[in-house]
Write an enzyme that holds these catalytic residues in place. Structure first.
Site, PDB file in Angstrom:
ATOM      1  N   GLU A  63       1.082  -1.286   0.164  1.00 32.96           N
ATOM      2  CA  GLU A  63       0.218  -0.164  -0.092  1.00 32.96           C
ATOM      3  C   GLU A  63       0.603   1.065   0.218  1.00 32.96           C
ATOM      4  OE1 GLU A  63      -3.335   0.855  -0.158  1.00 32.96           O
ATOM      5  OE2 GLU A  63      -2.077   3.135   0.640  1.00 32.96           O
ATOM      6  N   GLN A  64       0.440   2.196  -1.383  1.00 38.49           N
ATOM      7  CA  GLN A  64       1.332   3.214  -1.294  1.00 38.49           C
ATOM      8  C   GLN A  64       1.052   4.567   0.320  1.00 38.49           C
ATOM      9  OE1 GLN A  64       0.069   5.933  -4.714  1.00 38.49           O
ATOM     10  NE2 GLN A  64      -1.834   6.194  -3.045  1.00 38.49           N
ATOM     11  N   ARG A 124     -16.866   3.888   7.868  1.00 35.30           N
ATOM     12  CA  ARG A 124     -15.848   3.464   6.970  1.00 35.30           C
ATOM     13  C   ARG A 124     -14.093   3.013   7.885  1.00 35.30           C
ATOM     14  NH1 ARG A 124     -15.458   4.551   0.876  1.00 35.30           N
ATOM     15  NH2 ARG A 124     -18.140   4.694   0.731  1.00 35.30           N
ATOM     16  N   TYR A 132     -28.159   7.871   6.186  1.00 36.77           N
ATOM     17  CA  TYR A 132     -28.258   6.934   7.370  1.00 36.77           C
ATOM     18  C   TYR A 132     -27.685   6.817   8.826  1.00 36.77           C
ATOM     19  CZ  TYR A 132     -24.514   5.031   4.306  1.00 36.77           C
ATOM     20  OH  TYR A 132     -23.273   5.168   3.692  1.00 36.77           O
ATOM     21  N   ASP A 159     -12.626  -1.586  -7.979  1.00 34.56           N
ATOM     22  CA  ASP A 159     -12.475   0.004  -8.586  1.00 34.56           C
ATOM     23  C   ASP A 159     -11.466   0.287  -9.513  1.00 34.56           C
ATOM     24  OD1 ASP A 159     -14.403   0.808  -7.073  1.00 34.56           O
ATOM     25  OD2 ASP A 159     -13.861   3.354  -5.940  1.00 34.56           O
TER      26      ASP A 159
END
Ligand SMILES: Cc1cc2nc3c(=O)[nH]c(=O)nc-3n(C[C@H](O)[C@H](O)[C@H](O)COP(=O)(O)OP(=O)(O)OC[C@H]3O[C@@H](n4cnc5c(N)ncnc54)[C@H](O)[C@@H]3O)c2cc1C
Length: 392
Positions: A30-31, A104, A210, A288
């Protein structure tokens, strides 16, 4: 079998878990120098939550997630309910797993806590990639390199892995901008908002909100407006007053929820045309990087979790010398479903934003008359178990 995953977003972390469960040696690069998610919510529907439960994550998911009672669609000005699909127990009964709302950061913590840190390499930005007959080699910005039988690009909508193996191609700006807000729930308690995913549809705009966080501590909202502002960044600030101006004349509840925040973030919304393929030699794509979609079906991260599950099942019994059949099966299994979500999300962008008039009245009448599967997200999506065909 050794696999390198580039990118530790929700997709890359899910792949780390599914691949390890299948006995595959996996390392994630991961960067970023730390794993961090923004202060925003995310919806995880049963088609992904069943996969995460099977990975042993049910306990923290039930503890930190909110189970909405329903998905509710409302009209922008008078708040009239256009459709309601029950969730909570009904989702578990009909689709076999819960529908969740998460903060998240909580979801990322759940995923990252589940595997040892030694297989996650932070501060490693992929800069080079070369395919050989028997392996793929990856170079990082800090001079490090690594090789494996398979490389998976889980590096997001602007995937450089995809560019490296398929050539550069630009993402498509949708003409929509999302304002986002997170409010302590007690600040909007006086509005009596039900525990549901509530979407308000109006001309050119829509508003979704929500509860998230353990016990529903926060209220999360996303307000989509037309715009020409093209910066994609979870941290770019927007003005609350601009968001309120966009929702002039909307129902007082929408305006009260927007007005309850002190700051808001702004995010330009992009997607891509469907890619002709996801795999070249020993390199494939997921999440993505493979199928970026507008967030109007709440499926981007969910589909990346489905990718992770199928990829692991396809590689589980593959021969490390000849991975092409396994990667092809992965792509052929996943592409039709992910593409359907990409296209459906685009269509929803039109459907949600209809101006008042004949098309809008037809849309509302169709919604009101559909009784069993009233929503664009229904049984084909939530009820499908992508791992099932591999257990036969
Ligand atoms: C407003 C909004 C609301 C949304 N709501 C939902 C929802 O409710 N439900 C849902 O399922 N989805 C939702 N989505 C979509 C979801 O956020 C994305 O689809 C999902 O996060 C994509 O995950 P990913 O792992 O594929 O990519 P990303 O999360 O983009 O992760 C890619 C990772 O790769 C790393 N990376 C990039 N380049 C390199 C490199 N060269 N070397 C190493 N690492 C690299 C990045 O730092 C990053 O950590 C929403 C999106 C938006 C914009």
């Amino acid at each position: 079998m050794r696999v390198i995953v580039i990118g530790a977003g929700i997709g890359g972390l899910a792949a780390k878990l599914t691949l390890r469960r299948c006995g595959i040696d996996v390392e994630v690069f991961e960067q970023a120098s730390e794993l961090r998610e923004v202060g925003a919510g995310i919806q995880i529907s049963p088609n992904a939550s069943r996969i995460l439960h099977r990975l042993g994550l049910e306990e923290p998911m039930r503890r930190l997630g909110v189970r909405p009672q329903a998905v509710v669609f409302r009209r922008w000005d008078d708040g009239r309910e256009l459709a309601r699909q029950p969730l909570a127990d009904a989702a578990e009964r009909d689709f076999g797993a819960p529908y969740y709302h998460f903060h998240r950061a909580d979801l990322l913590d759940i995923l990252s806590a589940a595997v040892p840190r030694r297989v996650l390499h932070l501060d490693h930005r992929r800069v080079g990639l070369s395919q050989h007959n028997d392996r793929v080699e990856v170079q990082f910005h800090n001079g490090a390199s690594a090789d494996a039988d398979v490389v998976v690009g889980a590096d997001g909508i602007h995937s450089t892995v995809r560019n490296a193996v398929m050539g550069p191609e630009s993402a498509r700006f949708s003409g929509h901008v999302a304002y986002r807000g997170l409010v302590p729930a007690d600040r909007v308690a006086h509005l009596g908002v039900e525990v549901a995913a509530i979407a308000w549809w109006g001309p050119g705009h829509h508003f979704v909100h929500y509860y998230v966080g353990a016990g529903g501590r926060y209220h999360n909202w996303v307000a989509v407006t037309p715009g020409e502002w093209r910066v994609e960044s979870w941290t770019a600030k927007g003005e609350v007053s601009d968001a309120l101006r966009e929702f002039e004349g909307w129902h007082p509840q929408v305006r009260a929820i927007i007005g309850a925040v002190e700051t808001t973030n702004r995010w330009a919304l992009y997607d891509r045309e469907l890619l002709p393929r996801w795999t070249v030699g020993r390199v494939t794509l997921m999440g993505d990087a493979a199928h970026p979609m507008l967030p109007y079906m709440a499926q981007g991260a969910v589909q990346s979790i489905e990718d992770a599950a199928v990829l692991a099942k396809c590689l589980e019994r593959a021969d490390s010398q000849d991975v092409s059949a396994a990667l092809l099966r992965y792509e052929q299994t996943r592409k039709p479903r992910a593409s359907r979500c990409q296209e459906g999300s685009r269509r929803n962008g039109i459907m949600y934003h209809l101006a008042d008039g004949e098309d809008q009245r037809k849309r509302d009448a169709n919604l009101a008359s559909a009784t069993t599967a009233p929503l664009p997200q229904n049984a084909w999506l939530y009820g499908h178990d992508v791992e099932a065909e591999f257990s036969r």
